[in-house]
Design an enzyme around this catalytic site. Structure first.
Site, PDB file in Angstrom:
ATOM      1  N   SER A  49      14.448  19.018  51.968  1.00  0.00           N
ATOM      2  CA  SER A  49      14.972  19.603  50.668  1.00  0.00           C
ATOM      3  C   SER A  49      16.022  19.727  49.857  1.00  0.00           C
ATOM      4  CB  SER A  49      13.503  20.403  50.275  1.00  0.00           C
ATOM      5  OG  SER A  49      14.117  21.576  50.827  1.00  0.00           O
ATOM      6  N   THR A 151      16.446  24.008  50.277  1.00  0.00           N
ATOM      7  CA  THR A 151      17.081  24.570  49.819  1.00  0.00           C
ATOM      8  C   THR A 151      17.734  25.362  50.182  1.00  0.00           C
ATOM      9  OG1 THR A 151      15.202  23.109  48.148  1.00  0.00           O
ATOM     10  CG2 THR A 151      16.951  24.985  46.916  1.00  0.00           C
ATOM     11  N   THR A 169      19.282  20.974  46.012  1.00  0.00           N
ATOM     12  CA  THR A 169      18.348  20.879  46.070  1.00  0.00           C
ATOM     13  C   THR A 169      17.847  19.159  46.414  1.00  0.00           C
ATOM     14  OG1 THR A 169      16.311  21.686  45.765  1.00  0.00           O
ATOM     15  CG2 THR A 169      17.039  21.744  44.301  1.00  0.00           C
ATOM     16  N   ARG A 179      11.919  15.355  36.282  1.00  0.00           N
ATOM     17  CA  ARG A 179      11.253  16.776  36.762  1.00  0.00           C
ATOM     18  C   ARG A 179      12.473  17.564  37.298  1.00  0.00           C
ATOM     19  NH1 ARG A 179      11.859  20.858  40.706  1.00  0.00           N
ATOM     20  NH2 ARG A 179      10.016  22.721  39.985  1.00  0.00           N
ATOM     21  N   THR A 202      15.209  30.421  45.423  1.00  0.00           N
ATOM     22  CA  THR A 202      14.672  29.166  46.116  1.00  0.00           C
ATOM     23  C   THR A 202      12.589  29.101  45.861  1.00  0.00           C
ATOM     24  OG1 THR A 202      14.144  27.666  47.974  1.00  0.00           O
ATOM     25  CG2 THR A 202      14.123  30.477  48.308  1.00  0.00           C
ATOM     26  N   GLY A 203      12.528  28.274  45.965  1.00  0.00           N
ATOM     27  CA  GLY A 203      10.585  28.174  45.738  1.00  0.00           C
ATOM     28  C   GLY A 203      10.613  27.452  44.826  1.00  0.00           C
TER      29      GLY A 203
HETATM   30  C1  SD4 Z   1      13.072  22.850  42.432  1.00  0.00           C
HETATM   31  N1  SD4 Z   1      14.251  25.571  43.716  1.00  0.00           N
HETATM   32  O1  SD4 Z   1      12.992  22.118  42.213  1.00  0.00           O
HETATM   33  C2  SD4 Z   1      14.160  23.922  43.640  1.00  0.00           C
HETATM   34  C3  SD4 Z   1      13.104  24.047  45.138  1.00  0.00           C
HETATM   35  C4  SD4 Z   1      13.705  25.070  46.599  1.00  0.00           C
HETATM   36  O2  SD4 Z   1      13.537  25.802  47.790  1.00  0.00           O
HETATM   37  O3  SD4 Z   1      13.995  26.014  46.122  1.00  0.00           O
HETATM   38  N2  SD4 Z   1      13.454  24.818  46.973  1.00  0.00           N
HETATM   39  O4  SD4 Z   1      12.078  23.964  41.882  1.00  0.00           O
END
Ligand code: SD4
Length: 290
Positions: A49, A151, A169, A179, A202-203
């Site tokens: 990621s 990430t 990321t 996106r 993150t997330g």
């Molecule tokens: C995203 N927040 O592109 C990032 C992905 C991520 O751990 O954090 N992954 O939405």
């Protein structure tokens, strides 16, 4: 647990925090530590990621988002960048060498080449295979803690007490072409105010963006909340607004001016790494959905 120099990061990235720590020990700035620390994970082809090896979008293109912010409030970012191994370094160049703060897509890539970055194929065999497997069903559903495990969002304080941060990321696997997530967006994936502290996320970026999570955390710390309380309130904001919070993960980390830290996520399974007082540790974050 407080004090500096120190560095914290999302997920299990001890090699990245070790590199940042090494830079801090040389007496260099938090900004240098952030760039060098993030580069370690970007260059790790196993991490699916971030940087090389990142899982592609649904058309098979690896597209990267990154930003960096320094203690003076300067900020630079790249979004939808392709074919470049170190977006965090390009983000720093955007901050330092251009009159702009964000460059996107082809423009960001051209700028990177003009600054001497090399063209690199970022789609590894493993990630290509995973994508081909995904195409069989083409079901888009971000998987909690799995596709996103590394990430990297990183916050550091140098020996002068100055704070910087970075976030890098490949975004969500199998996202739509074009996106962009929270990670490169100031206030969402990252925010630093050298008088107060810093936060990073993150997330599922869409949820972080809608609540401007990192800026929120820094403002809550400004009002007197501890980093832990501030992270918990920012997660609470998402829970309140998104009834489907059981289906996605968001994790925050934060640090204040004293080097006190906080970590909080929606679900179990979010980990963080801290290098402080000569100790490099990886540990699970507390979470809401128990
Ligand atoms: C995203 N927040 O592109 C990032 C992905 C991520 O751990 O954090 N992954 O939405």
């Amino acid at each position: 647990n407080s004090g500096y120099p120190m560095v914290i990061a999302t997920w299990n990235v001890k090699e990245s925090t070790a590199e940042a720590w090494r830079v801090l020990q040389e007496g260099k700035s938090a900004l240098d530590a952030i760039e060098k620390g993030c580069m370690v994970e970007e260059a790790n082809a196993e991490g699916q990621s971030v940087g090389i090896g990142g899982l592609p979008d649904r058309d098979g293109n690896v597209t990267l988002d990154a930003c960096i912010m320094d203690s003076k409030g300067n900020y630079g970012a790249v979004v939808y960048l392709q074919n470049i191994m170190h977006p965090i370094s390009v983000a720093r160049k955007v901050m330092e060498d251009t009159p702009h703060v964000i460059l996107a897509g082809k423009g960001a890539e051209q700028f990177a080449y003009s600054e001497g970055f090399e063209k690199t194929n970022l789609l590894t065999e493993a990630s290509k295979k995973a994508w081909e497997e995904w195409k069989k069903t083409s079901k888009y559903k971000p998987i909690i803690n799995i596709e996103n495990h590394d990430t990297i969002g990183m916050l550091a304080i140098d020996k002068n007490g100055d704070i910087s941060g970075g976030c890098t990321t490949s975004g969500l696997a199998y996202k739509m072409a074009g996106r962009v997530g929270d990670s490169p967006i100031i206030g969402s994936g990252l925010f630093i105010d050298n008088e107060v502290g810093g936060a990073t996320a993150t997330g599922l970026g869409e949820e972080v963006l809608k609540t401007v999570g990192s800026f929120l955390i820094v403002e809550l710390m400004r009002q007197g909340k501890t980093p832990q309380q501030a992270c918990e309130e920012a997660i609470g904001r998402i829970i309140k607004k998104s009834p489907n919070y059981k289906d996605f993960q968001v994790g925050y980390i934060a640090v204040n001016k004293k080097g006190e830290t906080g970590y909080y996520a929606i679900h179990d399974g979010f980990w963080a790494t801290k290098y402080q007082n000569d100790k490099n540790e990886n540990f699970p974050s507390d979470y809401y959905n128990k």
